[in-house]
Design an enzyme around this catalytic site. Structure first.
Site, PDB file in Angstrom:
ATOM      1  N   SER A 124       0.832  -1.210   0.000  1.00 40.46           N
ATOM      2  CA  SER A 124       0.000   0.000   0.000  1.00 40.46           C
ATOM      3  C   SER A 124       0.857   1.246   0.000  1.00 40.46           C
ATOM      4  CB  SER A 124      -0.844   0.094   1.264  1.00 40.46           C
ATOM      5  OG  SER A 124      -1.468  -1.094   1.554  1.00 40.46           O
ATOM      6  N   HIS A 145      -1.890  -3.254  -6.906  1.00 40.41           N
ATOM      7  CA  HIS A 145      -2.469  -2.847  -5.628  1.00 40.41           C
ATOM      8  C   HIS A 145      -3.978  -3.037  -5.637  1.00 40.41           C
ATOM      9  CE1 HIS A 145      -3.344   0.544  -2.575  1.00 40.41           C
ATOM     10  NE2 HIS A 145      -3.109  -0.577  -1.944  1.00 40.41           N
ATOM     11  N   GLU A 157      -4.839  -0.946  -8.878  1.00 37.96           N
ATOM     12  CA  GLU A 157      -3.857   0.008  -9.405  1.00 37.96           C
ATOM     13  C   GLU A 157      -2.658  -0.791  -9.921  1.00 37.96           C
ATOM     14  OE1 GLU A 157      -4.513   3.945  -6.574  1.00 37.96           O
ATOM     15  OE2 GLU A 157      -3.009   2.502  -5.976  1.00 37.96           O
ATOM     16  N   ASN A 195      -4.631   6.132  -2.329  1.00 38.99           N
ATOM     17  CA  ASN A 195      -4.236   6.438  -0.944  1.00 38.99           C
ATOM     18  C   ASN A 195      -3.667   7.849  -0.807  1.00 38.99           C
ATOM     19  OD1 ASN A 195      -5.160   4.158   0.277  1.00 38.99           O
ATOM     20  ND2 ASN A 195      -3.214   3.061   0.160  1.00 38.99           N
TER      21      ASN A 195
HETATM   22  N1  NAD Z   1      -5.522  -4.894   4.413  1.00 36.85           N
HETATM   23  C1  NAD Z   1      -5.710  -3.929   3.551  1.00 36.85           C
HETATM   24  O1  NAD Z   1      -6.695  -3.162   3.623  1.00 36.85           O
HETATM   25  C2  NAD Z   1      -4.751  -3.736   2.406  1.00 36.85           C
HETATM   26  C3  NAD Z   1      -5.199  -3.097   1.239  1.00 36.85           C
HETATM   27  C4  NAD Z   1      -4.306  -2.981   0.152  1.00 36.85           C
HETATM   28  C5  NAD Z   1      -3.010  -3.448   0.278  1.00 36.85           C
HETATM   29  N2  NAD Z   1      -2.605  -4.046   1.460  1.00 36.85           N
HETATM   30  C6  NAD Z   1      -1.231  -4.549   1.503  1.00 36.85           C
HETATM   31  O2  NAD Z   1      -1.277  -5.961   1.289  1.00 36.85           O
HETATM   32  C7  NAD Z   1      -0.228  -6.601   2.018  1.00 36.85           C
HETATM   33  C8  NAD Z   1      -0.826  -7.665   2.897  1.00 36.85           C
HETATM   34  O3  NAD Z   1      -1.773  -7.090   3.769  1.00 36.85           O
HETATM   35  P1  NAD Z   1      -2.842  -7.975   4.556  1.00 36.85           P
HETATM   36  O4  NAD Z   1      -3.825  -7.013   5.133  1.00 36.85           O
HETATM   37  O5  NAD Z   1      -3.322  -9.093   3.702  1.00 36.85           O
HETATM   38  O6  NAD Z   1      -1.940  -8.558   5.742  1.00 36.85           O
HETATM   39  P2  NAD Z   1      -2.212  -9.825   6.652  1.00 36.85           P
HETATM   40  O7  NAD Z   1      -1.486  -9.564   7.907  1.00 36.85           O
HETATM   41  O8  NAD Z   1      -3.671 -10.147   6.706  1.00 36.85           O
HETATM   42  O9  NAD Z   1      -1.503 -11.014   5.859  1.00 36.85           O
HETATM   43  C9  NAD Z   1      -0.130 -11.111   5.650  1.00 36.85           C
HETATM   44  C10 NAD Z   1       0.227 -12.574   5.556  1.00 36.85           C
HETATM   45  O10 NAD Z   1       1.576 -12.671   5.095  1.00 36.85           O
HETATM   46  C11 NAD Z   1       2.175 -13.753   5.803  1.00 36.85           C
HETATM   47  N3  NAD Z   1       3.618 -13.578   5.741  1.00 36.85           N
HETATM   48  C12 NAD Z   1       4.381 -12.735   6.474  1.00 36.85           C
HETATM   49  N4  NAD Z   1       5.671 -12.850   6.092  1.00 36.85           N
HETATM   50  C13 NAD Z   1       5.717 -13.773   5.104  1.00 36.85           C
HETATM   51  C14 NAD Z   1       6.752 -14.302   4.297  1.00 36.85           C
HETATM   52  N5  NAD Z   1       7.992 -13.905   4.453  1.00 36.85           N
HETATM   53  N6  NAD Z   1       6.416 -15.236   3.371  1.00 36.85           N
HETATM   54  C15 NAD Z   1       5.143 -15.630   3.216  1.00 36.85           C
HETATM   55  N7  NAD Z   1       4.135 -15.170   3.958  1.00 36.85           N
HETATM   56  C16 NAD Z   1       4.406 -14.226   4.874  1.00 36.85           C
HETATM   57  C17 NAD Z   1       1.577 -13.719   7.193  1.00 36.85           C
HETATM   58  O11 NAD Z   1       1.689 -14.968   7.840  1.00 36.85           O
HETATM   59  C18 NAD Z   1       0.140 -13.314   6.892  1.00 36.85           C
HETATM   60  O12 NAD Z   1      -0.695 -14.452   6.733  1.00 36.85           O
HETATM   61  C19 NAD Z   1       0.521  -5.488   2.739  1.00 36.85           C
HETATM   62  O13 NAD Z   1       1.612  -5.082   1.966  1.00 36.85           O
HETATM   63  C20 NAD Z   1      -0.522  -4.383   2.829  1.00 36.85           C
HETATM   64  O14 NAD Z   1       0.066  -3.114   2.916  1.00 36.85           O
HETATM   65  C21 NAD Z   1      -3.454  -4.223   2.508  1.00 36.85           C
END
Ligand code: NAD
Length: 502
Positions: A124, A145, A157, A195
């Site tokens: 993000s 994204h 995106e 964002n």
């Molecule tokens: N949640 C949102 O609203 C949102 C929206 C857009 C983008 N994002 C981006 O998406 C990404 C993930 O966010 P999320 O909300 O799904 O997080 P989350 O915490 O729900 O999930 C992340 C997952 O990644 C796993 N993980 C961590 N390190 C790892 C590794 N080295 N190898 C494999 N798996 C690994 C964790 O175990 C976890 O299950 C982030 O970069 C976040 O900024 C989030």
């Protein structure tokens, strides 16, 4: 070029959390095979179970055919090691927001995937270029994204760093379409597009609160009922959570070298530090019950007042005359030294318009005629107002069946200044060529559920009037926060649509 429509095309997803599992789900329903991995094997299995449960629900609701569902489920493989991504044409990384961890994943993936495979991050806020730095072939690294929850949010995106090749952007856009999303190509800049643009709505609302001009409830009601936003800015802040929106505000503000246009307020930070995160903690700008339902805020007892016999209209605006006629109130121009004086300023506060027109500020009441006034109307007075004039005008408006929001003096009330700031930041995005003008509006509508994109909003308000509004806000406050975008100024001076390309 990589063919994302080929029958054997496989998508890799690293990180099976909220985002990764959503991305995998839309790929499966889009007919694409998926390899999914997570550092925590239990999390990967949990993701598989929840994806399958969501797919089952689609069939129950009649949104998917049972036979397609079985095929979709069979296309999901949970990987045990990184080697299993060797067969993926595109891998989307969706692990937690940490640059070093993301770089490690990209290096490990680059060692196993094919020469023409594409590596994308769902980050993000981390610059794509900084992730690509860890790779040998930077041209194939991009941002993809998605928005949360992925199956419901149509926008994706596609972010190109300076090194990303146009073919990679094209392929990821095509992949986005195959996943049922609407892709928008965006530059690699702080907050990317949505964002960054999204800061305007929240932050102007926070500035209104900081100035003590209105309450959070007032702002939410006005933005929903007069401007057509699905949620008020404080409801939205509470929904996303201060633990998410405050750090993003900091990152974007710093990323743009502290441009005051995207500055948040001390209250935002203190809510974050105090753990008043919003719906998830039961308290943010509003209060919530254990089920996350918003509790009603304090209700002020209605003030008892009668509508006036007549009002003074120093400027004969049609909208004011229509309101008075609807309420059965006489309108006159010369001041009788007793009746309420009613004005409808554009970008000025009540103080400024009273001083400019030489009005008795004690009896002057300003009404916001911008946007939709059919349900609710906002009024404000200058310091030292007699109170009785505003009570009488509020009674006049209530007699027309409208709810009345009373706020303290504010240049541009609530609606004018929030919409102008959204439009101005959209113009700035167009000026920086973060995306094509039409894509800016598309992205802001799909990514944030706005009723109109920022450029469409400027067109709807009038480009020249939007520019004048920004100029007046800047003049009244002396703040560069309201510095009009050159993009807006040029189109205002030339009488063009805000969406006119450079
Ligand atoms: N949640 C949102 O609203 C949102 C929206 C857009 C983008 N994002 C981006 O998406 C990404 C993930 O966010 P999320 O909300 O799904 O997080 P989350 O915490 O729900 O999930 C992340 C997952 O990644 C796993 N993980 C961590 N390190 C790892 C590794 N080295 N190898 C494999 N798996 C690994 C964790 O175990 C976890 O299950 C982030 O970069 C976040 O900024 C989030």
């Amino acid at each position: 070029m990589l063919d994302v429509g080929a029958p054997d095309f496989t998508l890799g997803v690293v990180g099976a959390g909220a985002m990764g599992s959503g991305i995998a789900q839309v790929a499966l329903t889009g007919g694409i095979a998926v390899v999914l991995a997570d550092a925590d094997p239990a999390q990967a299995e949990k993701a598989r179970t929840s994806i399958f449960a969501r797919l089952d629900r689609l069939v129950e609701k009649g949104a998917a055919k049972p036979e397609l569902l079985a095929a979709a489920k069979s296309r999901l493989a949970v990987a045990k090691g990184v080697e299993e991504f060797a067969r993926c044409g595109v891998v989307v990384e969706a692990i937690y927001e940490n640059l070093e961890a993301k770089r490690k994943i990209f290096q490990a993936l680059e060692a196993v995937v094919a020469e023409d495979a594409i590596l994308a991050s769902n980050t993000s806020s981390i610059p794509i270029a900084s992730i690509a730095q860890a790779c040998k072939q930077r041209g194939r690294v991009a941002g993809m994204h998605f928005f949360n929850p992925v199956p419901l949010m149509r926008l994706v995106e596609i972010i190109a760093s300076a090194d990303t090749t146009p073919a990679v952007v094209e392929t990821l856009s095509e992949l986005g379409r195959r996943l049922g999303r609407t892709p928008v190509a965006v530059k690699d800049a702080p907050g990317f597009l949505v964002n960054f643009g999204g800061r305007a709505y929240y932050q102007e609302a926070l500035h209104i609160l900081q100035e003590n001009a209105a309450t959070a409830d007032d702002v939410d009601l006005v933005m929903r009922e007069c401007c057509g936003f699905r949620m008020g800015p404080f409801e939205l802040l509470d929904l996303t959570g201060m633990d998410v929106n405050y750090p993003v505000s900091e990152i974007v503000h710093k990323g743009y070298w502290y441009d005051p246009r995207i500055k948040t307020t001390p209250l935002h930070e203190s809510m974050f530090l105090a753990g008043r995160l919003g719906r998830k903690t039961g308290i943010g700008f509003h209060r919530y019950d254990a089920d996350g339902k918003k509790l009603p805020g304090p209700v002020m007892p209605p003030r008892q007042a009668s509508k006036p016999t007549r009002i003074i209209l120093p400027e004969a605006q049609e909208g004011l005359i229509a309101l008075a006629v609807a309420a059965g109130v006489e309108t006159v121009a010369p001041d009788d030294e007793a009746s309420p004086i009613v004005v409808a300023p554009w970008g000025e506060d009540c103080t400024t318009i009273a001083a400019r027109l030489g009005l008795d500020h004690r009896r002057t009441v300003a009404i916001d005629l911008s946007h939709d006034t059919s349900k609710r109307i906002t009024l404000m007075t200058a310091p030292g107002a007699d109170g009785a004039s505003a009570d009488a005008v509020a009674a006049m408006l209530a007699a027309t069946g409208r709810a009345v929001t009373r706020i303290a003096d504010s240049p541009g009330f609530i609606a004018q200044r929030i919409t102008a700031v959204i439009a101005n930041l959209g113009c700035e995005m167009a000026q920086m060529a973060l995306a094509d003008p039409a894509d800016i509006d598309k992205a802001m509508r799909l990514g944030l559920n706005y009723p109109l994109g920022p450029l469409g909003l400027a067109d709807a308000m009038g480009v020249k009037r939007t520019w004048e509004l920004m100029c007046r806000l800047q003049e009244a406050t002396g703040s560069d926060r309201y510095r009009p975008s050159l993009w807006l100024r040029r189109r205002a001076l030339l009488g063009l649509s805000a969406a006119t390309p450079a």
